[in-house]
Every structure is written in C-alpha cells, then in structure tokens.
Design a protein around this motif. Structure first.
Motif, PDB file in Angstrom:
ATOM      1  N   UNK A  56      11.580  44.557  55.184  1.00 43.59           N
ATOM      2  CA  UNK A  56      12.187  43.483  56.882  1.00 43.59           C
ATOM      3  C   UNK A  56      12.398  45.039  58.072  1.00 43.59           C
ATOM      4  N   UNK A  57      13.861  44.462  57.112  1.00 41.21           N
ATOM      5  CA  UNK A  57      15.167  45.323  58.217  1.00 41.21           C
ATOM      6  C   UNK A  57      15.265  46.410  57.556  1.00 41.21           C
ATOM      7  N   UNK A  58      14.567  46.721  56.439  1.00 42.97           N
ATOM      8  CA  UNK A  58      14.556  48.441  56.447  1.00 42.97           C
ATOM      9  C   UNK A  58      16.377  48.839  55.909  1.00 42.97           C
ATOM     10  N   UNK A  59      16.940  47.688  55.241  1.00 41.16           N
ATOM     11  CA  UNK A  59      17.833  48.147  54.740  1.00 41.16           C
ATOM     12  C   UNK A  59      18.564  47.520  52.949  1.00 41.16           C
ATOM     13  N   UNK A  60      18.977  47.638  52.344  1.00 43.92           N
ATOM     14  CA  UNK A  60      19.692  46.946  51.428  1.00 43.92           C
ATOM     15  C   UNK A  60      20.134  46.407  52.121  1.00 43.92           C
ATOM     16  N   UNK A  61      20.773  44.915  51.199  1.00 50.04           N
ATOM     17  CA  UNK A  61      21.504  44.105  51.612  1.00 50.04           C
ATOM     18  C   UNK A  61      22.628  43.960  50.385  1.00 50.04           C
ATOM     19  N   UNK A  62      22.238  44.062  48.922  1.00 42.94           N
ATOM     20  CA  UNK A  62      22.965  43.822  48.219  1.00 42.94           C
ATOM     21  C   UNK A  62      22.368  44.949  46.973  1.00 42.94           C
ATOM     22  N   UNK A  63      24.191  44.770  46.401  1.00 39.54           N
ATOM     23  CA  UNK A  63      23.532  45.250  44.975  1.00 39.54           C
ATOM     24  C   UNK A  63      23.251  45.194  44.310  1.00 39.54           C
ATOM     25  N   UNK A  98      14.600  38.352  48.893  1.00 36.23           N
ATOM     26  CA  UNK A  98      15.503  39.206  49.023  1.00 36.23           C
ATOM     27  C   UNK A  98      14.431  40.438  49.809  1.00 36.23           C
ATOM     28  N   UNK A  99      13.886  40.507  48.566  1.00 32.01           N
ATOM     29  CA  UNK A  99      12.828  42.047  48.514  1.00 32.01           C
ATOM     30  C   UNK A  99      12.455  42.340  49.800  1.00 32.01           C
ATOM     31  N   UNK A 100      11.794  40.995  49.953  1.00 27.47           N
ATOM     32  CA  UNK A 100      10.821  40.557  51.631  1.00 27.47           C
ATOM     33  C   UNK A 100      11.960  41.140  52.870  1.00 27.47           C
ATOM     34  N   UNK A 101      12.900  40.134  52.438  1.00 21.67           N
ATOM     35  CA  UNK A 101      13.463  40.643  54.207  1.00 21.67           C
ATOM     36  C   UNK A 101      13.873  42.249  54.032  1.00 21.67           C
ATOM     37  N   UNK A 106      14.415  30.231  56.943  1.00 20.17           N
ATOM     38  CA  UNK A 106      15.141  30.287  55.227  1.00 20.17           C
ATOM     39  C   UNK A 106      15.326  31.901  54.442  1.00 20.17           C
ATOM     40  N   UNK A 107      15.176  33.051  55.709  1.00 15.29           N
ATOM     41  CA  UNK A 107      16.110  34.322  55.346  1.00 15.29           C
ATOM     42  C   UNK A 107      17.605  34.431  55.411  1.00 15.29           C
ATOM     43  N   UNK A 108      17.900  33.518  56.623  1.00 16.37           N
ATOM     44  CA  UNK A 108      19.159  33.556  57.238  1.00 16.37           C
ATOM     45  C   UNK A 108      20.008  32.631  56.279  1.00 16.37           C
ATOM     46  N   UNK A 109      19.447  31.491  55.419  1.00 15.98           N
ATOM     47  CA  UNK A 109      19.559  31.382  54.641  1.00 15.98           C
ATOM     48  C   UNK A 109      20.217  31.424  53.343  1.00 15.98           C
TER      49      UNK A 109
END
Length: 332
Positions: A64-71, A58-61, A26-29
C-alpha cells in the motif's frame, strides 16, 4: 529463535497511495510493535497474532505504501527510514485516538477524566507526589499515567501527544523548538540532612563544618551529576568516599539512618522536608537557581483534566514555598 527471513521484494512507487482510504488501525499498531520490539516473534506475542499473519500484514502494508518498512536481518527487524517515519506517525495517530476516547469519556462523565504526565526524576520524587495527592483528593475518579525519564526521552513523547505535559527541570533548548516552558519554582542544590543532625545544633554552619561528614550524592542524570560534581569540587568537600546512588528511596533511608549529608536539588526531598524528618542545612553554597516547571506543546490546548492538574500543581508549589521549604533561590 530468530525471525524468519522472507525475501525482501523491491517496492516501486507507481501510483497514488490513497492512505486515508486504505490504512487500517491495526496496521498502525503492528508497525508500532515491530519497530519497538525489532522482532517478529516478540511483536506477534505483543499483538496476539501468529508470525505468518504478522508477516503477511507487513507485506500488505508495504504494498500500500509502496516502500519497504523493515529490512529483515538475522539479528531482527531493522526499520528503514520510511519505517521509522511511519512508526512515529502511527504513534501520534494512536495517541490522538486514545485522547479522543478519553475526551469523549469526560464529556459523558466529567468526573472520570484521565491524564498522562511526563516527569523528570527530581520532580517525580519531589513535587509530583504532593501535587497528585491533591488532585486525587479533589477528583478521586481521575486516572493518572506517569512516564519518568530524561528531557531527551520525554520531549519526543510530548511532541507525539503520547504525554500531555512534562514536569521538571527546565533547560534552555540549543535551537528554537515548538515547546513552551513555564517556570513555577527553582530548585537550587542544597545540603540536606536528617532533622536531628549535629549540624543543626551549630550556631553558624560553615563549609569547614560540612567537611566533617561523608556525602551521599544522587546520580539521576548526566547534567545534574555534573552540576553536583562541580559544586563538590568548588566547596572542596570530601568526595573520595562519597556514596553515589540513582535511587531516591535509598538516599532517603541513608539520610534518615546516618550522619551522611547529601547535595540534592532542594525539592527532591519535598515530602520529608514538609514532614520535618529531613532539613536543609543553613549554609551558603552558591548554587545557581535551576528553574523548573512545565513544558507543553506551543499552541496545543490542554485537556480539562490536565488544566485541573496544573491548578493543583500551582497550589502545591505555593504551599511548600509558604512552609519555607522554598523560596528556591541561590542563597541556600
């Protein structure tokens, strides 16, 4: 209504991520949806979840990734470089899972295969209808999905395994890439007109004869448009009143109903040429050969269903060449 803008928290890499153990499908989706929609509101509707739930995921992901995905901006969700890379990887993984599902279905019932094709505009209106008709007649239970677009749009989908094969005009890459190109036919630019057009009653057609008729010209892409424009200039045809259209159907109707003539890739009208309602005017215009065929990922094995399609495409191309719609060379 704009997206809520939760305060972006700095994310600092502190330890191993263990993505193989912690990521969920679901995180990928959700990243795929947010990157595509650029909006939490629209993405939540696509995923059938609430905005708060999507924001929390998104915040959980990101944790996990230790990076920000979206601004988060007032104009929507803007992916960071990490977000773009994750979205590309997510789409490849999701595509692989879909293909695995389809392959398992094929193992359980070989007659129920599926294929996802990419097609350039000329192939989509020219050779593909006939080839896919042959495929469905021989394998009626096969499911077909077709993506039409330009080479620049389709190759990333092919690389990500979202489509299995691309059919259409073959352009040499500027730089070496990971794709294999197989020429199956040539599609020179040709003069096309309805089968009872006055030009076909002439004992010998000349370029001056063509100048008596107005043109309808396809505008299906920048490169093909430039090739047609260059040829019109070279032949000094009447272009000031030419009709331009990106609609294959519209061009067909105009050709059938009027005395306009078209400069098109020869196989763009393959079905009408085969049925005899349109014809290629027998005049030398000096068009280059323009190779066309298949693009695949080098080293990636085609599924059995895709191999069946390729066989049917080979057969259809051979058939239309035999009918003298081809051979596709520069003399036409």
């Amino acid at each position: 209504m704009s997206d809520p803008l939760p305060a972006a928290q700095p994310v600092v890499a502190t330890s191993r991520r263990f993505l193989d153990q912690r990521l969920r499908m679901q995180m990928l989706r959700l990243v795929d949806a947010v990157e595509a929609q650029r909006s939490l509101l629209k993405a939540s509707a696509v995923l059938c979840v609430t905005q708060p739930a999507l924001t929390k995921s998104i915040q959980e992901l990101e944790s996990i990734l230790q990076v920000r995905l979206f601004d988060r901006h007032s104009r929507g969700m803007i992916p960071t470089e990490a977000g773009l890379r994750f979205a590309r990887a997510a789409r490849r993984i999701l595509a692989d899972i879909r293909h695995l599902d389809e392959e398992l279905d094929e193992l359980a019932n070989p007659s129920f295969g599926s294929i996802t094709l990419g097609a350039l505009p000329v192939a989509a209106s020219g050779v593909l209808p006939g080839a896919l008709t042959r495929l469905k007649l021989s394998n009626p239970n096969i499911k077909i999905r077709l993506h039409q677009g330009s080479t620049e749009q389709l190759l990333p989908l092919l690389a990500a395994n979202e489509i299995e094969i691309v059919v259409g005009r073959l352009y040499q890459p500027v730089m070496p890439d990971d794709f294999t190109r197989e020429t199956l036919w040539h599609e020179p630019l040709s003069i096309c007109a309805r089968s009872d057009h006055p030009l076909f009653s002439l004992p010998l057609v000349t370029i001056d004869d063509l100048k008596r008729y107005e043109l309808i010209l396809p505008s299906l892409g920048q490169r093909m448009g430039q090739e047609i424009s260059d040829l019109v200039s070279k032949l000094r045809l009447r272009s000031e009143r030419a009709t331009h259209s990106s609609s294959h159907g519209f061009i067909r109707e105009i050709l059938h109903a009027t005395e306009l003539i078209a400069i098109t890739p020869r196989l763009m009208m393959a079905g009408d040429l085969a049925r005899g309602t349109l014809g290629i005017v027998p005049v030398h215009i000096g068009s280059p050969e323009r190779p066309a065929g298949l693009i695949t990922v080098t080293g990636r094995e085609l599924t059995p269903t895709c191999q069946t399609f390729v066989g049917q495409l080979h057969g259809y191309v051979a058939e239309i060449v035999e009918r003298s719609i081809g051979p596709m060379n520069s003399s036409g």
